[in-house]
Motif scaffolding. Structure first.
Motif, mmCIF file in Angstrom:
data_model
loop_
_atom_site.group_PDB
_atom_site.id
_atom_site.type_symbol
_atom_site.label_atom_id
_atom_site.label_comp_id
_atom_site.label_asym_id
_atom_site.label_seq_id
_atom_site.Cartn_x
_atom_site.Cartn_y
_atom_site.Cartn_z
ATOM 1 N N MET A 1 8.961 5.849 1.337
ATOM 2 C CA MET A 1 7.574 6.396 1.141
ATOM 3 C C MET A 1 6.408 5.245 0.934
ATOM 4 S SD MET A 1 8.778 9.770 -1.131
ATOM 5 C CE MET A 1 7.073 10.263 -1.618
ATOM 6 N N GLU A 2 6.700 4.710 0.167
ATOM 7 C CA GLU A 2 5.443 3.389 -0.118
ATOM 8 C C GLU A 2 5.365 2.644 1.152
ATOM 9 O OE1 GLU A 2 4.443 -0.035 -3.134
ATOM 10 O OE2 GLU A 2 6.077 1.096 -3.829
ATOM 11 N N GLY A 3 6.610 2.306 1.863
ATOM 12 C CA GLY A 3 6.331 1.733 2.999
ATOM 13 C C GLY A 3 5.417 2.370 4.159
ATOM 14 N N VAL A 4 5.579 3.531 4.329
ATOM 15 C CA VAL A 4 4.818 4.586 5.066
ATOM 16 C C VAL A 4 3.372 4.618 4.726
ATOM 17 C CG1 VAL A 4 4.442 6.645 5.911
ATOM 18 C CG2 VAL A 4 6.617 6.044 5.900
ATOM 19 N N ILE A 5 3.079 4.412 3.453
ATOM 20 C CA ILE A 5 1.830 4.750 3.160
ATOM 21 C C ILE A 5 1.092 3.314 3.448
ATOM 22 C CG2 ILE A 5 0.272 4.718 0.844
ATOM 23 C CD1 ILE A 5 2.544 6.764 -0.100
ATOM 24 N N ARG A 6 1.817 2.355 2.791
ATOM 25 C CA ARG A 6 0.984 0.738 2.992
ATOM 26 C C ARG A 6 1.073 0.385 4.578
ATOM 27 N NH1 ARG A 6 0.299 -1.372 -1.564
ATOM 28 N NH2 ARG A 6 1.471 -0.798 -3.404
ATOM 29 N N LYS A 7 1.639 1.083 5.359
ATOM 30 C CA LYS A 7 1.799 0.662 6.927
ATOM 31 C C LYS A 7 0.228 1.263 7.369
ATOM 32 C CE LYS A 7 4.254 0.786 11.180
ATOM 33 N NZ LYS A 7 5.463 1.388 11.933
ATOM 34 N N ILE A 8 0.184 2.607 6.987
ATOM 35 C CA ILE A 8 -1.224 3.327 7.422
ATOM 36 C C ILE A 8 -2.329 2.790 6.556
ATOM 37 C CG2 ILE A 8 -2.267 5.544 7.331
ATOM 38 C CD1 ILE A 8 0.593 6.957 7.679
ATOM 39 N N ASN A 9 -2.271 2.423 5.297
ATOM 40 C CA ASN A 9 -3.342 1.835 4.647
ATOM 41 C C ASN A 9 -3.037 0.712 3.794
ATOM 42 O OD1 ASN A 9 -5.568 1.240 3.110
ATOM 43 N ND2 ASN A 9 -5.990 3.201 2.012
ATOM 44 N N PRO A 10 -2.873 -0.574 4.366
ATOM 45 C CA PRO A 10 -2.313 -1.677 3.507
ATOM 46 C C PRO A 10 -3.067 -1.960 1.998
ATOM 47 C CG PRO A 10 -3.487 -2.295 5.427
ATOM 48 C CD PRO A 10 -3.277 -1.043 5.523
ATOM 49 N N TYR A 11 -4.356 -1.310 1.934
ATOM 50 C CA TYR A 11 -4.962 -1.693 0.794
ATOM 51 C C TYR A 11 -4.935 -0.835 -0.417
ATOM 52 C CZ TYR A 11 -6.862 -4.964 4.507
ATOM 53 O OH TYR A 11 -6.986 -5.600 5.440
ATOM 54 N N VAL A 12 -4.339 0.368 0.009
ATOM 55 C CA VAL A 12 -4.262 1.324 -1.086
ATOM 56 C C VAL A 12 -3.483 0.846 -2.382
ATOM 57 C CG1 VAL A 12 -1.883 2.121 -0.560
ATOM 58 C CG2 VAL A 12 -3.679 3.729 -1.277
ATOM 59 N N ASP A 13 -3.918 1.367 -3.546
ATOM 60 C CA ASP A 13 -3.527 1.043 -4.789
ATOM 61 C C ASP A 13 -2.720 2.152 -5.396
ATOM 62 O OD1 ASP A 13 -3.148 0.152 -7.286
ATOM 63 O OD2 ASP A 13 -4.989 0.814 -8.015
ATOM 64 N N ILE A 14 -1.182 1.866 -5.404
ATOM 65 C CA ILE A 14 -0.174 2.778 -5.638
ATOM 66 C C ILE A 14 0.310 2.429 -6.946
ATOM 67 C CG2 ILE A 14 2.123 3.535 -5.173
ATOM 68 C CD1 ILE A 14 1.658 2.740 -2.380
ATOM 69 N N THR A 15 0.170 3.784 -8.009
ATOM 70 C CA THR A 15 0.684 3.472 -9.293
ATOM 71 C C THR A 15 1.765 4.829 -9.475
ATOM 72 O OG1 THR A 15 -1.454 2.633 -10.301
ATOM 73 C CG2 THR A 15 0.257 3.771 -11.907
ATOM 74 N N TYR A 16 2.886 4.572 -10.149
ATOM 75 C CA TYR A 16 3.989 5.672 -10.349
ATOM 76 C C TYR A 16 3.638 6.102 -11.734
ATOM 77 C CZ TYR A 16 6.378 3.676 -6.427
ATOM 78 O OH TYR A 16 6.920 3.376 -5.286
ATOM 79 N N ILE A 17 3.415 7.526 -11.814
ATOM 80 C CA ILE A 17 3.552 8.227 -13.027
ATOM 81 C C ILE A 17 4.871 8.035 -13.747
ATOM 82 C CG2 ILE A 17 3.732 10.373 -14.049
ATOM 83 C CD1 ILE A 17 1.656 11.270 -12.139
ATOM 84 N N SER A 18 6.118 7.963 -12.943
ATOM 85 C CA SER A 18 7.410 7.682 -13.277
ATOM 86 C C SER A 18 8.294 7.511 -12.035
ATOM 87 C CB SER A 18 7.984 8.860 -14.173
ATOM 88 O OG SER A 18 9.454 8.567 -14.350
ATOM 89 N N PRO A 19 9.038 6.494 -11.852
ATOM 90 C CA PRO A 19 10.049 6.586 -10.815
ATOM 91 C C PRO A 19 11.392 7.183 -11.169
ATOM 92 C CG PRO A 19 10.314 4.537 -12.223
ATOM 93 C CD PRO A 19 9.144 5.252 -12.850
#
Length: 259
Positions: A1-19
């Protein structure tokens, strides 16, 4: 899922509430989101995938609230957070151009729909591109409400067990003031348990059931260095009641309220 997000927007900031969200557990997921969302900056997009109904008729939705965006399944997991922040618009994600591919999985909408949606939202794609509006009154509701009644001079509060943390502390949906002059019985699965009202775990003796207001204002049952969920056989989603009545104690000249 993170890979998909970063492929579309490589500059996005991703933070996990909890893994480590609990699988299939909508109550626990809703609690984790509800207790965390307000600490994030305005405009944050929350991607929530606790989705035991994936591939069924349950809807995939975007919710715009007063301060945030939420993406996830319409199964109630978003509801306590979005209701508190104020629902402004709900969109059903139906535009196949917003999916990862023409042939999406029936079991992995987190990757194929929700991640793509969150990524394009982060690029300021307009909501109407994703699908049609839904009436906010018609989305699935999961509430953290409780009831309060009086019976024979006793206050009875009934709600749900909404979260059990890894220590075994049992958070209820009940928010109310309690004080040290009260005696409180926990009623759960046909059994009663007497609990001590405390402010801190250190005020409890070994193996003693305690009740206190947790860090989010919910009444919680715990044990100092012990597992309360095992003692009372608790699970998220269980009904639970607290029976409270005041004990007259001449040693207390003022009311010590815990809330």
């Amino acid at each position: 899922m993170e890979g998909v997000i970063r492929k579309i927007n490589p500059y996005v900031d991703i933070t996990y509430i909890s893994p480590n969200a609990k699988e299939f557990n909508i109550y626990a997921g809703a609690y984790m989101l509800y207790t965390a969302y307000r600490y994030f900056q305005k405009g944050t997009i929350f991607l929530v995938v606790i989705d035991p109904g994936v591939g069924t008729k349950r809807k995939a939705i975007i919710v715009k609230t007063k301060n945030y965006y939420f993406v996830g399944p319409d199964n109630g997991v978003l509801y306590p957070a979005i209701a508190e922040d104020g629902i402004q618009e709900v969109i059903e994600i139906t535009n196949p151009k917003m999916y990862l591919s023409k042939n999406i999985s029936n079991t992995f909408h987190g990757r194929d729909i929700f991640s793509v949606t969150a990524a394009y939202l982060s690029l300021n794609v307009k909501l109407e591109v994703f699908g049609n509006q839904l009436e906010k009154e018609k989305i699935e509701k999961l509430s953290f409400n409780f009831t309060e009644t009086t019976e024979n001079n006793k206050k009875i509060y009934c709600g749900k067990i909404i979260y059990i943390d890894h220590f075994g502390n049992v958070a209820t949906s009940i928010k109310t003031s309690i004080d040290k002059r009260q005696k409180i019985l926990v009623k759960h699965k046909g059994k009663s348990y007497e609990v001590k009202i405390v402010r801190t775990f250190g005020q409890g003796a070994e193996n003693q059931l305690l009740i206190y207001s947790n860090g989010y204002g919910f009444l919680e049952i715990g044990i100092n260095k012990g597992n309360a969920s095992i003692v009372i056989n608790a699970n998220e989603g269980d009904d639970i009641c607290l029976e409270a009545y005041t004990q007259e104690d001449s040693n207390h000249s003022t009311k010590d309220t815990y809330q």
